[in-house]
Design a protein around this motif. Structure first.
Motif, mmCIF file in Angstrom:
data_model
loop_
_atom_site.group_PDB
_atom_site.id
_atom_site.type_symbol
_atom_site.label_atom_id
_atom_site.label_comp_id
_atom_site.label_asym_id
_atom_site.label_seq_id
_atom_site.Cartn_x
_atom_site.Cartn_y
_atom_site.Cartn_z
ATOM 1 N N VAL A 164 0.866 -1.188 0.000
ATOM 2 C CA VAL A 164 0.000 0.000 0.000
ATOM 3 C C VAL A 164 0.899 1.233 0.000
ATOM 4 C CG1 VAL A 164 -1.777 1.283 1.241
ATOM 5 C CG2 VAL A 164 -1.821 -1.219 1.237
ATOM 6 N N ASN A 165 0.732 2.109 -0.979
ATOM 7 C CA ASN A 165 1.653 3.244 -1.054
ATOM 8 C C ASN A 165 1.279 4.342 -0.062
ATOM 9 O OD1 ASN A 165 -0.141 5.236 -2.337
ATOM 10 N ND2 ASN A 165 0.034 3.989 -4.190
ATOM 11 N N ALA A 166 2.268 5.172 0.218
ATOM 12 C CA ALA A 166 2.113 6.207 1.241
ATOM 13 C C ALA A 166 0.968 7.158 0.921
ATOM 14 C CB ALA A 166 3.419 6.981 1.394
ATOM 15 N N GLU A 167 0.825 7.521 -0.356
ATOM 16 C CA GLU A 167 -0.223 8.471 -0.746
ATOM 17 C C GLU A 167 -1.615 7.924 -0.420
ATOM 18 O OE1 GLU A 167 -1.768 10.886 -4.735
ATOM 19 O OE2 GLU A 167 0.051 9.665 -4.815
ATOM 20 N N ASP A 168 -1.805 6.613 -0.619
ATOM 21 C CA ASP A 168 -3.109 6.023 -0.316
ATOM 22 C C ASP A 168 -3.381 6.017 1.184
ATOM 23 O OD1 ASP A 168 -3.929 5.559 -2.908
ATOM 24 O OD2 ASP A 168 -3.041 3.567 -3.002
ATOM 25 N N LEU A 169 -2.341 5.835 1.991
ATOM 26 C CA LEU A 169 -2.537 5.876 3.442
ATOM 27 C C LEU A 169 -2.822 7.293 3.911
ATOM 28 C CD1 LEU A 169 0.091 3.392 4.949
ATOM 29 C CD2 LEU A 169 -2.392 3.270 5.128
ATOM 30 N N ILE A 170 -2.118 8.269 3.345
ATOM 31 C CA ILE A 170 -2.345 9.664 3.718
ATOM 32 C C ILE A 170 -3.782 10.073 3.403
ATOM 33 C CG2 ILE A 170 -1.717 12.051 3.107
ATOM 34 C CD1 ILE A 170 1.193 11.065 2.852
ATOM 35 N N TYR A 171 -4.364 9.479 2.366
ATOM 36 C CA TYR A 171 -5.750 9.752 1.975
ATOM 37 C C TYR A 171 -6.718 9.582 3.145
ATOM 38 C CZ TYR A 171 -10.358 8.699 -0.050
ATOM 39 O OH TYR A 171 -11.698 8.656 -0.320
ATOM 40 N N TYR A 172 -6.442 8.610 4.031
ATOM 41 C CA TYR A 172 -7.372 8.327 5.130
ATOM 42 C C TYR A 172 -7.355 9.410 6.205
ATOM 43 C CZ TYR A 172 -7.409 3.702 3.010
ATOM 44 O OH TYR A 172 -7.518 2.667 2.115
ATOM 45 N N GLY A 173 -6.372 10.285 6.186
ATOM 46 C CA GLY A 173 -6.344 11.392 7.130
ATOM 47 C C GLY A 173 -5.997 10.999 8.548
ATOM 48 N N LEU A 174 -6.065 11.982 9.423
ATOM 49 C CA LEU A 174 -5.803 11.796 10.865
ATOM 50 C C LEU A 174 -4.588 10.915 11.120
ATOM 51 C CD1 LEU A 174 -9.434 11.648 12.296
ATOM 52 C CD2 LEU A 174 -7.796 13.517 12.451
ATOM 53 N N GLU A 175 -4.747 9.827 11.910
ATOM 54 C CA GLU A 175 -3.600 9.011 12.297
ATOM 55 C C GLU A 175 -2.760 8.588 11.100
ATOM 56 O OE1 GLU A 175 -6.605 8.581 15.583
ATOM 57 O OE2 GLU A 175 -6.666 8.569 13.399
ATOM 58 N N TYR A 176 -3.422 8.121 10.047
ATOM 59 C CA TYR A 176 -2.667 7.570 8.919
ATOM 60 C C TYR A 176 -1.953 8.645 8.115
ATOM 61 C CZ TYR A 176 -4.485 3.227 10.424
ATOM 62 O OH TYR A 176 -4.747 2.143 11.215
ATOM 63 N N LYS A 177 -2.464 9.849 8.131
ATOM 64 C CA LYS A 177 -1.772 10.960 7.473
ATOM 65 C C LYS A 177 -0.457 11.263 8.195
ATOM 66 C CE LYS A 177 -2.258 15.937 6.607
ATOM 67 N NZ LYS A 177 -3.192 17.106 6.715
ATOM 68 N N PHE A 178 -0.515 11.484 9.488
ATOM 69 C CA PHE A 178 0.668 11.929 10.218
ATOM 70 C C PHE A 178 1.647 10.789 10.502
ATOM 71 C CE2 PHE A 178 -2.582 15.128 11.083
ATOM 72 C CZ PHE A 178 -1.894 16.280 10.737
ATOM 73 N N LEU A 179 1.130 9.583 10.743
ATOM 74 C CA LEU A 179 2.014 8.437 10.937
ATOM 75 C C LEU A 179 2.792 8.127 9.668
ATOM 76 C CD1 LEU A 179 -0.444 6.130 12.917
ATOM 77 C CD2 LEU A 179 1.629 7.161 13.830
ATOM 78 N N THR A 180 2.128 8.254 8.524
ATOM 79 C CA THR A 180 2.798 7.993 7.245
ATOM 80 C C THR A 180 3.838 9.066 6.951
ATOM 81 O OG1 THR A 180 0.814 6.898 6.401
ATOM 82 C CG2 THR A 180 2.443 7.605 4.780
ATOM 83 N N LEU A 181 3.505 10.315 7.241
ATOM 84 C CA LEU A 181 4.483 11.391 7.048
ATOM 85 C C LEU A 181 5.723 11.149 7.896
ATOM 86 C CD1 LEU A 181 2.134 14.527 6.956
ATOM 87 C CD2 LEU A 181 3.405 13.529 5.034
ATOM 88 N N PHE A 182 5.537 10.649 9.116
ATOM 89 C CA PHE A 182 6.682 10.340 9.974
ATOM 90 C C PHE A 182 7.447 9.123 9.457
ATOM 91 C CE2 PHE A 182 8.138 7.576 13.527
ATOM 92 C CZ PHE A 182 9.280 8.301 13.853
ATOM 93 N N ALA A 183 6.711 8.071 9.087
ATOM 94 C CA ALA A 183 7.345 6.830 8.633
ATOM 95 C C ALA A 183 8.154 7.035 7.349
ATOM 96 C CB ALA A 183 6.287 5.749 8.422
ATOM 97 N N THR A 184 7.762 8.035 6.556
ATOM 98 C CA THR A 184 8.485 8.304 5.305
ATOM 99 C C THR A 184 9.500 9.441 5.460
ATOM 100 O OG1 THR A 184 6.641 9.728 4.587
ATOM 101 C CG2 THR A 184 6.645 7.444 3.810
ATOM 102 N N GLY A 185 9.744 9.867 6.705
ATOM 103 C CA GLY A 185 10.789 10.845 6.974
ATOM 104 C C GLY A 185 10.438 12.287 6.677
ATOM 105 N N LYS A 186 9.144 12.580 6.487
ATOM 106 C CA LYS A 186 8.731 13.946 6.152
ATOM 107 C C LYS A 186 8.651 14.845 7.392
ATOM 108 C CE LYS A 186 7.834 13.094 1.712
ATOM 109 N NZ LYS A 186 8.058 11.643 1.675
#
Length: 306
Positions: free
Chosen positions: A229-251
Motif C-alpha cells: 500500500v503506497n504512502a499516498e493512499d494511506l495519507i488519503y485516510y487522514g488523521l492518524e494515517y496521514k501523520f504516521l505515514t508522514l513520519f514513517a516516510t521521513g517527512k
C-alpha cells in the motif's frame, strides 16, 4: 430481551474518546443485540490501532458481542457512504432476521445521517477531467468550494486534498443526477448521544494517542506499506494515517507527528460534535447522556426508553 414495539434500531453516537463503544457493547450484552459499526475507517483490514478498533471491548464476561462492518475491505482501497448505506441495511436485516436488536455505534456523522435520513445515493463514478480543474488548489480553497454546495451529500472530514477533491466531485455529480429511485427499510431509531466534557475529552484523546503509539501504531503503518500500500493512499485516510505515514516516510519528526496529530484529533472531535448538533437541527432527536454517568445506569435508562 424481546423486541421493542416502538424502536427497531438503537444508535449510540458520540465524538472520539467518549466511550461510546463501551456503552454500546454493554447494552448489546444486556439486551442480546448486535453492533453495526458506523466508523468510516474501521471498515479497513489491518488498520487497527490507528482506527481505534479496540476489539477486546466486544467481549464482556467471556461473551463475544457480534459486530458488523469492521474489517470488511482491504487497506489501500476506497470505501464511501454509498457502500456503507448498502452494507448497513444488509447487516440490519440480517440481525433482525435473527430476532435480535441492531445497535449502530460510531462517530462518522455522515454515515449515520445517510442511514437515518434514507439518503438516496448512487455510486458516483470518478471524473478525472473534473479533478484536473481542482488539483492545484489548496485544502483551504477546496474546503470553501465544498461549503458552496447547498445540500451536501458528503459533508465528511476532509483533512487531505484527495478527500476534499473526491467530496467536491460527488457534490458536482449530484447537481446533474438528482433523481434516484430507491427503497430502503423503515427505521424507528432510538438515538443515544454520549456527551463528554471538553477538557475530559481532550485528556482522554492525548492519553489514548500516547498509549497507541506505545502499542506500535507506527509499526502498523510500516507493515501496511511493506505489503504494497503506497504512502499516498494511506495519507488519503487522514488523521492518524496521514501523520504516521508522514513520519514513517521521513517527512516530519516524531515530535512533530505527535503534536500535529494530537491537535488534529482534538479538532476532529470538535467537528464531530458540530455535525451531531447539525443533525439535531435537521430534525434528528438525540437523547444525550453524560459520559461520566456509570455505564450500568445509562444502559438501564436506555432499556427504560425502549
Amino acid at each position: 430481551m424481546k423486541k421493542s414495539e416502538n424502536y427497531n434500531l438503537i444508535v449510540v453516537l458520540g465524538p472520539t474518546a467518549s466511550g461510546k463503544t463501551d456503552l454500546a457493547t454493554q447494552l448489546a450484552y444486556d439486551i442480546d443485540g448486535e453492533i453495526i459499526s458506523a466508523d468510516s475507517r474501521q471498515v479497513y483490514k489491518q488498520m487497527d490501532l490507528g482506527t481505534g478498533k479496540d476489539l477486546d471491548d466486544y467481549t464482556i464476561n467471556g461473551t463475544e458481542i457480534p459486530y458488523h462492518l469492521i474489517d470488511i475491505v482491504e487497506a489501500g482501497s476506497k470505501y464511501n457512504v454509498y457502500q456503507y448505506q448498502n452494507d448497513f441495511f444488509k447487516a440490519f436485516e440480517k440481525i433482525q432476521n435473527k430476532g435480535k436488536i441492531p445497535i449502530m455505534c460510531g462517530g462518522t456523522g455522515m454515515y449515520i445521517e445517510a442511514v437515518l435520513k434514507h439518503f438516496k445515493l448512487v455510486q458516483v463514478p470518478a471524473n478525472y477531467e473534473f479533478r484536473e480543474t481542482l488539483k492545484n488548489k489548496t485544502l483551504a480553497e477546496l474546503t470553501e468550494i465544498l461549503k458552496s454546495y447547498k445540500n451536501l451529500h458528503n459533508n465528511s472530514d476532509v483533512d487531505t486534498i484527495k478527500r476534499a477533491i473526491r467530496a467536491i466531485e460527488i457534490e458536482e455529480y449530484y447537481k446533474s443526477n438528482p433523481k434516484i429511485d430507491i427503497t430502503l427499510p423503515e427505521l424507528r431509531p432510538l438515538i443515544i448521544g454520549v456527551d463528554i466534557d471538553r477538557e475530559l475529552r481532550r485528556a482522554k484523546i492525548t492519553k489514548r494517542l500516547k498509549s497507541r503509539l506505545e502499542e506500535g501504531m507506527v509499526d502498523e503503518v510500516r507493515n501496511i506499506m511493506d505489503q504494497g500500500v503506497n504512502a499516498e493512499d494511506l495519507i488519503y485516510y487522514g488523521l492518524e494515517y496521514k501523520f504516521l505515514t508522514l513520519f514513517a516516510t521521513g517527512k516530519i519528526t516524531h515530535q512533530e507527528m505527535f503534536d500535529q496529530l494530537n491537535i488534529a484529533i482534538h479538532q476532529f472531535a470538535k467537528r464531530q460534535m458540530t455535525y451531531f448538533r447539525k443533525m439535531e437541527r435537521g430534525g434528528i432527536d438525540i437523547k444525550w447522556m453524560q459520559a461520566t454517568t456509570p455505564i450500568k445506569t445509562r444502559v438501564s435508562k436506555i432499556i427504560e426508553l425502549l
